[in-house]
Design a protein around this motif. Structure first.
Motif, PDB file in Angstrom:
ATOM      1  N   VAL A  26     -39.039  -2.990  -4.847  1.00  0.00           N
ATOM      2  CA  VAL A  26     -38.412  -1.957  -5.576  1.00  0.00           C
ATOM      3  C   VAL A  26     -38.106  -0.748  -4.635  1.00  0.00           C
ATOM      4  N   ARG A  27     -39.004  -0.362  -3.921  1.00  0.00           N
ATOM      5  CA  ARG A  27     -38.717   0.678  -3.102  1.00  0.00           C
ATOM      6  C   ARG A  27     -37.478   0.442  -1.990  1.00  0.00           C
ATOM      7  N   HIS A  28     -37.327  -0.931  -1.687  1.00  0.00           N
ATOM      8  CA  HIS A  28     -36.199  -0.952  -0.851  1.00  0.00           C
ATOM      9  C   HIS A  28     -34.893  -1.305  -1.707  1.00  0.00           C
ATOM     10  N   ALA A  29     -35.117  -1.664  -2.806  1.00  0.00           N
ATOM     11  CA  ALA A  29     -33.738  -1.996  -3.675  1.00  0.00           C
ATOM     12  C   ALA A  29     -33.323  -0.677  -4.189  1.00  0.00           C
ATOM     13  N   PHE A  30     -34.021   0.435  -4.272  1.00  0.00           N
ATOM     14  CA  PHE A  30     -33.364   1.607  -4.928  1.00  0.00           C
ATOM     15  C   PHE A  30     -33.269   2.520  -3.910  1.00  0.00           C
ATOM     16  N   SER A  52     -30.204   5.597 -10.280  1.00  0.00           N
ATOM     17  CA  SER A  52     -31.382   6.730 -10.390  1.00  0.00           C
ATOM     18  C   SER A  52     -32.166   6.384 -11.397  1.00  0.00           C
ATOM     19  N   SER A  53     -31.719   6.330 -12.802  1.00  0.00           N
ATOM     20  CA  SER A  53     -32.600   6.289 -13.859  1.00  0.00           C
ATOM     21  C   SER A  53     -33.358   4.948 -13.916  1.00  0.00           C
ATOM     22  N   GLU A  54     -32.661   3.757 -13.643  1.00  0.00           N
ATOM     23  CA  GLU A  54     -33.239   2.455 -13.600  1.00  0.00           C
ATOM     24  C   GLU A  54     -34.242   2.475 -12.515  1.00  0.00           C
ATOM     25  N   GLY A  55     -34.070   3.158 -11.384  1.00  0.00           N
ATOM     26  CA  GLY A  55     -34.986   3.291 -10.098  1.00  0.00           C
ATOM     27  C   GLY A  55     -35.863   4.014 -10.546  1.00  0.00           C
ATOM     28  N   VAL A 110     -30.416  -6.382  -7.652  1.00  0.00           N
ATOM     29  CA  VAL A 110     -31.303  -5.179  -8.233  1.00  0.00           C
ATOM     30  C   VAL A 110     -31.646  -5.249  -9.867  1.00  0.00           C
ATOM     31  N   ALA A 111     -30.588  -5.654 -10.679  1.00  0.00           N
ATOM     32  CA  ALA A 111     -30.954  -5.998 -11.934  1.00  0.00           C
ATOM     33  C   ALA A 111     -31.984  -7.316 -12.263  1.00  0.00           C
ATOM     34  N   THR A 112     -31.863  -8.165 -11.394  1.00  0.00           N
ATOM     35  CA  THR A 112     -32.790  -9.177 -11.521  1.00  0.00           C
ATOM     36  C   THR A 112     -34.310  -8.793 -11.146  1.00  0.00           C
TER      37      THR A 112
END
Length: 155
Positions: A26-30, A52-55, A110-112
């Motif tokens: 998650v850290r890398h993806a966002f 930003s919101s989904e992150g 990212v959605a996955t």
């Protein structure tokens, strides 16, 4: 009819390891590096807000999962009581929600990942909803106190 799940240190440690790996993904993806899907040029501001919101939602979801697992680890190590665990170690069902419109603006991988974290959190919610501690035969605090008093009086 579902059977009550037993939580033990081995299960908690395995879930904790999985949570740490997911959190790192998650850290890398966002990280701000253009992780937006095929968004039309005029909507890139909305896509940045979506990222930003989904992150934030996803990171918060994983931090709550890790905190829940750490509380259980602390319980199994004798650092907190069962009462403390049950009182302060609860998951919020709200953390599993995401915004479908915002997810659609993110890159597919990212959605996955967001969906993977939601499924992980749902697993923890199901486990919490049906859990019992493996060591339920342990005497209550009052019984333990009585036993200590009796031992002191006997010696």
């Amino acid at each position: 009819m579902s059977e009550t799940a037993t939580i033990n240190p081995r299960i908690v440690d395995a879930l904790y390891s999985e949570a740490l790996l997911l959190s790192d993904e998650v850290r890398h993806a966002f990280a701000p590096s253009g992780r937006l899907g095929g968004v039309p040029a005029g909507e890139d501001d909305f896509a940045r807000v979506a990222l930003s919101s989904e992150g934030l939602r996803t990171t918060t979801r994983m931090m709550h999962a890790i905190a829940w697992l750490l509380n259980h680890r602390a319980y199994f190590m004798g650092e907190i009581s069962e009462l403390q665990l049950r009182r302060h170690g609860r998951l919020s069902p709200v953390m599993r929600q995401s915004d479908a419109r915002q997810l659609a603006m993110l890159a597919p991988e990212v959605a996955t990942l967001v969906e993977t974290t939601r499924r992980f959190y749902d697993r923890l919610l199901r486990l919490e909803g049906s859990w019992k501690l493996a060591d339920e035969k342990m005497p209550s605090a009052l019984e333990q106190l009585r036993e200590r008093i009796e031992r002191r009086l006997a010696s």
